[in-house]
Design an enzyme around this catalytic site. Structure first.
Site, PDB file in Angstrom:
ATOM      1  N   SER A 135       0.950  -1.360   0.046  1.00 14.20           N
ATOM      2  CA  SER A 135      -0.024   0.059   0.227  1.00 14.20           C
ATOM      3  C   SER A 135       0.885   1.296   0.060  1.00 14.20           C
ATOM      4  O   SER A 135       1.724   1.425   0.919  1.00 14.20           O
ATOM      5  CB  SER A 135      -1.077  -0.175   1.280  1.00 14.20           C
ATOM      6  OG  SER A 135      -1.569   1.204   1.415  1.00 14.20           O
ATOM      7  N   LYS A 161      -1.012  -1.030  -4.582  1.00 13.90           N
ATOM      8  CA  LYS A 161      -2.362  -0.462  -4.087  1.00 13.90           C
ATOM      9  C   LYS A 161      -1.920   1.076  -3.662  1.00 13.90           C
ATOM     10  O   LYS A 161      -0.679   1.030  -3.116  1.00 13.90           O
ATOM     11  CB  LYS A 161      -2.882  -0.945  -2.851  1.00 13.90           C
ATOM     12  CG  LYS A 161      -3.791   0.084  -2.243  1.00 13.90           C
ATOM     13  CD  LYS A 161      -4.615  -0.628  -1.059  1.00 13.90           C
ATOM     14  CE  LYS A 161      -4.680   0.053   0.167  1.00 13.90           C
ATOM     15  NZ  LYS A 161      -5.383  -0.853   1.280  1.00 13.90           N
ATOM     16  N   LYS A 163      -3.153   5.062  -2.601  1.00  4.67           N
ATOM     17  CA  LYS A 163      -3.918   5.949  -2.051  1.00  4.67           C
ATOM     18  C   LYS A 163      -4.516   6.923  -2.845  1.00  4.67           C
ATOM     19  O   LYS A 163      -3.730   7.611  -3.672  1.00  4.67           O
ATOM     20  CB  LYS A 163      -3.492   6.474  -0.866  1.00  4.67           C
ATOM     21  CG  LYS A 163      -3.095   5.392   0.373  1.00  4.67           C
ATOM     22  CD  LYS A 163      -4.387   4.836   0.862  1.00  4.67           C
ATOM     23  CE  LYS A 163      -3.984   3.927   2.219  1.00  4.67           C
ATOM     24  NZ  LYS A 163      -5.247   3.284   2.572  1.00  4.67           N
ATOM     25  N   ASP A 188      -7.123   2.857  -3.042  1.00  5.48           N
ATOM     26  CA  ASP A 188      -8.158   3.044  -1.831  1.00  5.48           C
ATOM     27  C   ASP A 188      -8.293   4.401  -1.447  1.00  5.48           C
ATOM     28  O   ASP A 188      -7.313   5.283  -1.402  1.00  5.48           O
ATOM     29  CB  ASP A 188      -7.001   2.312  -0.711  1.00  5.48           C
ATOM     30  CG  ASP A 188      -7.729   2.118   0.416  1.00  5.48           C
ATOM     31  OD1 ASP A 188      -9.080   2.571   0.765  1.00  5.48           O
ATOM     32  OD2 ASP A 188      -7.178   1.575   1.633  1.00  5.48           O
ATOM     33  N   GLU A 213     -11.003   0.434  -3.144  1.00  4.16           N
ATOM     34  CA  GLU A 213     -11.348   0.000  -1.934  1.00  4.16           C
ATOM     35  C   GLU A 213     -12.047   1.183  -1.293  1.00  4.16           C
ATOM     36  O   GLU A 213     -11.525   2.253  -1.488  1.00  4.16           O
ATOM     37  CB  GLU A 213     -10.025  -0.111  -1.200  1.00  4.16           C
ATOM     38  CG  GLU A 213     -10.193  -0.690   0.357  1.00  4.16           C
ATOM     39  CD  GLU A 213      -8.690  -1.204   0.840  1.00  4.16           C
ATOM     40  OE1 GLU A 213      -7.777  -1.218   0.151  1.00  4.16           O
ATOM     41  OE2 GLU A 213      -8.639  -1.045   2.058  1.00  4.16           O
ATOM     42  N   ASP A 238     -13.740  -2.075   3.338  1.00  2.00           N
ATOM     43  CA  ASP A 238     -12.609  -1.922   4.583  1.00  2.00           C
ATOM     44  C   ASP A 238     -13.357  -1.275   5.619  1.00  2.00           C
ATOM     45  O   ASP A 238     -14.110  -2.124   6.569  1.00  2.00           O
ATOM     46  CB  ASP A 238     -11.546  -1.091   4.055  1.00  2.00           C
ATOM     47  CG  ASP A 238     -10.589  -0.934   5.117  1.00  2.00           C
ATOM     48  OD1 ASP A 238     -10.761  -1.441   6.202  1.00  2.00           O
ATOM     49  OD2 ASP A 238      -9.203  -0.522   4.916  1.00  2.00           O
ATOM     50  N   LYS A 262      -9.525  -7.023   8.355  1.00  2.00           N
ATOM     51  CA  LYS A 262      -8.208  -6.639   9.399  1.00  2.00           C
ATOM     52  C   LYS A 262      -8.514  -6.890  10.649  1.00  2.00           C
ATOM     53  O   LYS A 262      -9.804  -6.875  11.047  1.00  2.00           O
ATOM     54  CB  LYS A 262      -8.331  -4.726   9.360  1.00  2.00           C
ATOM     55  CG  LYS A 262      -7.731  -4.202   8.082  1.00  2.00           C
ATOM     56  CD  LYS A 262      -7.503  -2.771   8.053  1.00  2.00           C
ATOM     57  CE  LYS A 262      -6.916  -2.103   6.911  1.00  2.00           C
ATOM     58  NZ  LYS A 262      -7.294  -0.606   6.800  1.00  2.00           N
ATOM     59  N   GLY A 290      -3.687  -3.846   6.405  1.00  2.00           N
ATOM     60  CA  GLY A 290      -2.867  -3.542   7.277  1.00  2.00           C
ATOM     61  C   GLY A 290      -3.021  -2.205   8.005  1.00  2.00           C
ATOM     62  O   GLY A 290      -3.786  -1.444   7.206  1.00  2.00           O
TER      63      GLY A 290
END
Ligand code: OSB
Ligand code: MG
Length: 368
Positions: A135, A161, A163, A188, A213, A238, A262, A290
């Site tokens: 990520s 991934k 952000k 995400d 996400e 998530d 998670k 994570g």
């Protein structure tokens, strides 16, 4: 197991590189660790929450309060037949899943040592090598992001991934796809959009992402169902999934095609296994998310990721991406093929370093 002693500690760990999401930038982690002693064995757990109540409402302070005033007195001095027996008791407290998970996972650690089996196997895990992704946070420039992606691909990671947030999305994804047309890529948003952004979000389909996400509200499933009907890109939830019931409802209304599990967000291993089961019976793939964990939380994430439904690469990656020196031995490493080997020794398979933990500790409280 009879619980003799519990210790709460707050440690401070500076990140090797800042981590930025749509809700803000982190440079140093404040992590609450839980140490439990029972039957001559020691188990460790980690509170996964952020420093600020931005990802969810928990903070190191709320977790300390819930642990000290409720979860610790409820478990200390009591005899527990199995780690799975605490979750039904903890359910009386609404939410505070990350505080619950920290104590619960320490008991699973102890149980696996007591039984002499790897924690992953005790949980029902079957995978021996875990596919890993990374990520990557929002960077100061697109050039820096592209460089970081190249570095992680060179290290072997199987999916990237990134952000995203309004203003750091379509143009950035365009640049990534121009340079890396074929990589497994996902984005995400950490709840940065609303349904009013529907025409904008539809543009994401041209990047053939593995998934997007949590694009909408942190507590929403209904609008996500509406969005999923309009998008070809699979939605992964998530923030909105805290239990197997949440997962069932989200799947039932078509709010997502993938779920990120998670450990902290769902309240521990017992709940995580239930979420995994609901997803598996509905053929919804899952992967392990994570929360910038130290080695303790990372070790728990590795054990969880060995369950057979974790078919997609997770966000659990090498210690060195986060820390100059992790607090476990050995640190978590990733092979050139982008995999983590699941430890085959009893317990966590990683040993928390008391010296390094002590050196990073800013407060502690002991309960006998
Ligand atoms: O949404 O998955 C998330 C980090 C902090 C808070 C939320 C998230 C993340 C990550 C980082 O994406 C995952 C990791 O590398 O630990
Ligand atoms: Mg996320």
């Amino acid at each position: 197991m009879k619980i003799k002693h519990i210790e709460l500690r707050e440690i401070r760990l500076p990140l090797v590189h800042f981590f930025e999401t749509s809700f803000g930038r982190t440079t140093t982690r404040r992590i609450v660790l839980v140490r439990v002693d029972a039957e001559g064995l020691t188990g460790w757990g980690e509170v996964a929450c952020g420093e600020d109540p931005f990802y969810n409402y928990e903070t190191p302070e709320t977790a300390w309060h819930i642990l000290r005033d409720f979860l610790v007195p409820w478990t200390l001095g009591k005899e527990w037949a199995a780690a799975s027996d605490v979750a039904p008791r903890f359910r009386l407290i609404r939410g505070h899943n990350m505080a619950k998970a920290a104590l619960e996972s320490a008991l699973w650690d102890i149980e696996s040592q007591q039984k002499g089996v790897p924690l992953a196997r005790l949980l029902g895990g079957t995978l021996e090598a875990l596919p890993c992704g990374v990520s990557i946070g929002i960077q100061n420039s697109v050039e820096e992001l592209l460089e970081k992606i190249a570095g992680e691909l060179a290290a072997g990671y199987q999916r990237i991934k990134v952000k995203i947030k309004p203003g750091w999305d379509v143009q950035v994804l365009d640049r990534i796809r121009a340079q890396f047309p074929r990589i497994a890529l996902m984005a995400d948003a950490n709840s940065a959009y609303t349904l009013r952004d529907l025409p904008h979000l539809k543009q994401f389909d041209r990047f053939y992402l593995m998934m997007v996400e949590q694009p909408l509200g942190w507590d929403d499933i209904l609008d996500h169902a509406r969005l999923q009907r309009e998008l070809a890109t699979p939605i992964c939830l998530d923030e909105s999934i805290h239990s197997a019931e949440d997962a069932r409802k989200a799947i039932e209304i078509g709010a997502c095609k993938i779920i990120n599990i998670k450990l902290g967000r769902v309240g521990g291993f017992t709940s995580a296994r239930q979420v995994h089961e609901v997803c598996r019976s509905n053929k919804v793939p899952v992967w392990c998310g994570g929360m910038l964990e130290s080695g303790v939380g990372r070790a728990h994430n590795i054990a969880l990721s060995a369950l057979p439904g974790f078919t997609l690469p997770g966000d659990v990656s090498a210690s060195r991406r986060y820390w100059k020196e992790d607090i476990i031995d050995p640190e978590v490493t990733v092979s050139a093929q982008g995999t983590i080997r699941v430890p085959q020794t009893p317990g966590l398979g990683y040993t928390p370093s008391l010296t390094r933990i002590e050196a990073a500790t800013v407060r502690k409280e002991s309960f006998e």
